[in-house]
Enzyme design. Structure first.
Site: not given
Ligand code: 28F
Length: 645
Positions: A436, A509, A511, A513
């Protein structure tokens, strides 16, 4: 009634007794041969094996209540109100039939005559395998006013069957057992796992009553589920749709059934507004994950019936033809057949081979579904309209796909521009990281081993395929590079032998997202390349959450617990700590060392424990209904760790 003959206990060890000992030792030496694995799945199979014997007694018409309890100390108790395992002296073996059933391999009801032939279980390995793999087992039989009892340790009888009391009118069999901790790595039973399978058995055997209780925390805090569905497989389809919260195309589940000479067939089907299909098939209560003659018969007849009806009513224009995929879009169906001598084929014995079943199912669906459509024209029209939309989208997808192909042929390399390919061409050695973000993609390209690691950077959110038909997938400029890079096509075109990399690793990541990108990619793989997941090619990279350092000492922590532990173990007072917000914060060699080096990295391999649960998970999490998603997240929140809220 004469007292039951209980054989005397000091007979010499006959050939049979020696056979028994050898059988039990064989099971304990190679348990995986009998129950598949000694991990959690094998542990739970022990329960299914005993419960299947009670269900056989119900199928034979003598039992309508089964109780399954998880007791403190992870002991299992199964009780039925059937006739009770026979306790008389076994004519051939010279010992009580009860002892035979629990100590001789393949001696249980499965291999007897009569109704005992139709049964599920691990293809009839019988209760003796469970006994051999249990630290202890206690069997009580209630029959003819007496309570008979025999206990075992690792499959060996402690003593002969004995009468321990009267029981009035009560009848049935009760088995308690504690799996052997020297065989099974994990001894903790998972309530939801057992509940899913017991509920499935209640759906597949209409009218049976299974009371399932978790009594590990005592009666007050017991979890109790009463599983009883008069509607059988119809209730199964209703349950799936209720859990998924989907919009239905027609109110009532369509139910078809037929009897053959040596087999019976049932089908329950209902259409929803999704673009995927969910067909579950069973033979003798066993899930046939690889399909077989029952599924082939069903699919053939389904496609033919809708095309014939559509043409007859001039809903389908002359020359047009709906494909199997078109008529199965949005379909949830349960196919259940019961055959006397089931033949299971395929790698995992998950494919039904009985040839007589195909015509039985095909004729049943052709006749009875045809009649149903004639009698319910409004329902027929709704389903046909959806199938025709699917057909048009498929046409558009073909055009989009060919366009993409032509474009890539025109372009220099047929690989996506963003792909940094690896030099080795043998998929057994290679892996592709789908990363990503461009910055992380850059670090990955620099940090990787280019001989066997390819990098494909993705940017921004991609299409949620759960809510899109195939044509949207082919025209999505974020997904087409993935399709081209992997090289094995999607949907009906998919060919695993063309997969260009042995491992497909999602690196995003740590997180919210990143989690969303990861879920979108998993949805795409599950809906359009499920074999990629089934055959274990899909992984999720685990980048570190923290970097701890003090002077020359550097440590990477992948969880909060690890961070705390490292602080204690390596940095007596305090270490400097950096919380990684994204992959882009790591320089190439850090990314290599922490996340990409096969020697040191940790990765999650994605696999589908249960295809039914997977279909529901993606439908609820990625579908467009908010309410079921909220419920799903609340129900499963306890499993989420490292939630970056
Ligand atoms: C707690 C789990 O295992 N129930 C069972 C029966 C009843 C009969 C039976 C079982 C051996 C070779 C037939 C009784 N009367 N619940 C159970 N209930 N096994 S297992 O027979 C096994 C025999 O062939 C039974 C008359 N016929 C069968």
């Amino acid at each position: 009634m004469a007292e039951q003959q209980i054989p005397d206990s000091n007979q010499a060890y006959g050939a049979e007794q020696i056979q028994v000992l050898e059988g039990l030792e064989a099971v304990r030496k190679r348990p995986g041969m009998y129950i598949g694995s000694t991990g959690p799945r094998g542990l739970h199979h022990l329960v299914y094996e005993i419960v299947d014997n009670a269900i056989d007694e119900a199928l034979a018409g003598y039992c309508d209540q089964i109780i399954v309890d998880i007791l403190p100390g992870d002991v299992i108790r199964v009780l039925d109100n059937g006739r009770g395992v026979p306790v008389h002296t076994h004519p051939k073996m010279g010992i009580s039939t009860l002892t035979v059933v629990y100590t001789v391999l393949h001696a249980g009801g499965k291999f007897g005559g009569g109704a005992y032939k139709i049964s599920g279980g691990l293809h009839g390995v019988g209760a003796s395998v469970v006994n051999a793999l249990s630290e202890w087992m206690k069997v009580t039989v209630y029959t003819e006013g007496k309570k008979y009892y025999q206990s075992f340790q690792k499959g060996h009888p402690d003593e002969e069957v004995k009468i321990i009391g009267d029981c009035g009118e009560k009848h049935g069999t009760e088995v308690l057992f504690k799996p052997d901790g020297t065989i099974f790595e994990e001894l903790v039973f998972d309530y939801e796992t057992l509940l899913t399978r017991l509920r499935e058995q209640a759906f597949l055997n209409a009218g049976i009553n299974i009371l399932f209780r978790d009594l590990r925390k005592g009666e007050e805090e017991a979890t109790v589920n009463e599983l009883h569905y008069e509607g059988g497989v119809r209730s199964f389809v209703e349950h799936i749709h209720k859990e998924q919260g989907v919009t239905l195309l027609h109110e009532n589940v369509i139910y078809l059934s037929a009897e053959g000479k040596t087999s019976t067939a049932e089908v329950a089907l209902q259409y929803n507004d999704k673009y995927s299909e969910n067909i579950l098939s069973f033979a003798n209560n066993l899930r046939t994950i690889e399909g077989g003659t029952h599924e082939v018969g069903f699919r053939n007849a389904l496609t033919r019936v809708f095309n014939d009806y559509g043409k007859k009513k001039n809903i389908i224009k002359e020359g047009d033809k709906l494909s199997g995929e078109d008529v199965r879009e949005g379909l949830t169906a349960v196919i259940s057949v019961k055959v006397q001598e089931a033949q299971f084929e395929g790698q995992t014995k998950g494919k039904l081979g009985n040839t007589e079943v195909r015509p039985l199912v095909e004729n049943m669906v052709s006749e009875k579904l045809g009649t149903y459509l004639e009698e319910n024209p409004a329902v027929a029209k709704m389903i046909l309209e959806k199938a025709m939309q699917a057909n048009r989208a498929r046409e558009a997808a073909r055009k989009a796909r060919d366009l993409t192909r032509r474009k890539s042929v025109l372009e220099s390399s047929s690989m996506p521009g963003k792909l940094a390919d690896c030099s080795d061409r043998n998929p057994e050695n290679t892996e592709i990281y789908i990363v990503e973000g461009d910055s992380a993609g850059g670090s990955a390209k620099q940090g990787r081993q280019r001989s066997f690691q390819a990098i494909l950077p993705l940017w921004g959110k991609m299409l949620n395929v759960e809510k899109a038909r195939l044509d949207k997938v082919y025209s999505n400029e974020k997904l087409t590079p993935v399709i081209t890079a992997l090289g094995c096509g999607i949907g009906e075109e998919f060919d695993i032998s063309k997969l260009r990399y042995g491992k497909v690793i999602i690196m995003a990541d740590a997180d919210v997202d990143g989690a969303h990108i990861c879920t979108l990619l998993l949805t795409f793989f599950y809906r359009h390349m499920p074999q990629l997941i089934e055959e274990g090619h899909v992984y999720i990279a685990q980048p570190p959450l923290y970097k701890l350092w003090k002077g020359k000492t550097v440590k990477y922590a992948y969880t909060d617990a690890e961070r705390i532990q490292y602080n204690k173990d390596f940095f007596e007072n305090k270490a400097e700590i950096q919380r990684y917000k994204g992959l882009g914060e790591m320089d190439p060699d850090q990314l290599w060392e922490t996340t990409m080096d096969p020697a040191t990295r940790t990765m999650l391999q994605v696999h589908m424990e249960d295809a039914v649960a997977a279909d529901t998970t993606f439908t609820v999490l990625m579908g467009d209904k908010v309410e079921p998603r909220k419920e799903f997240i609340q129900k499963n929140a306890k499993f989420a760790t490292n939630l970056d809220v």
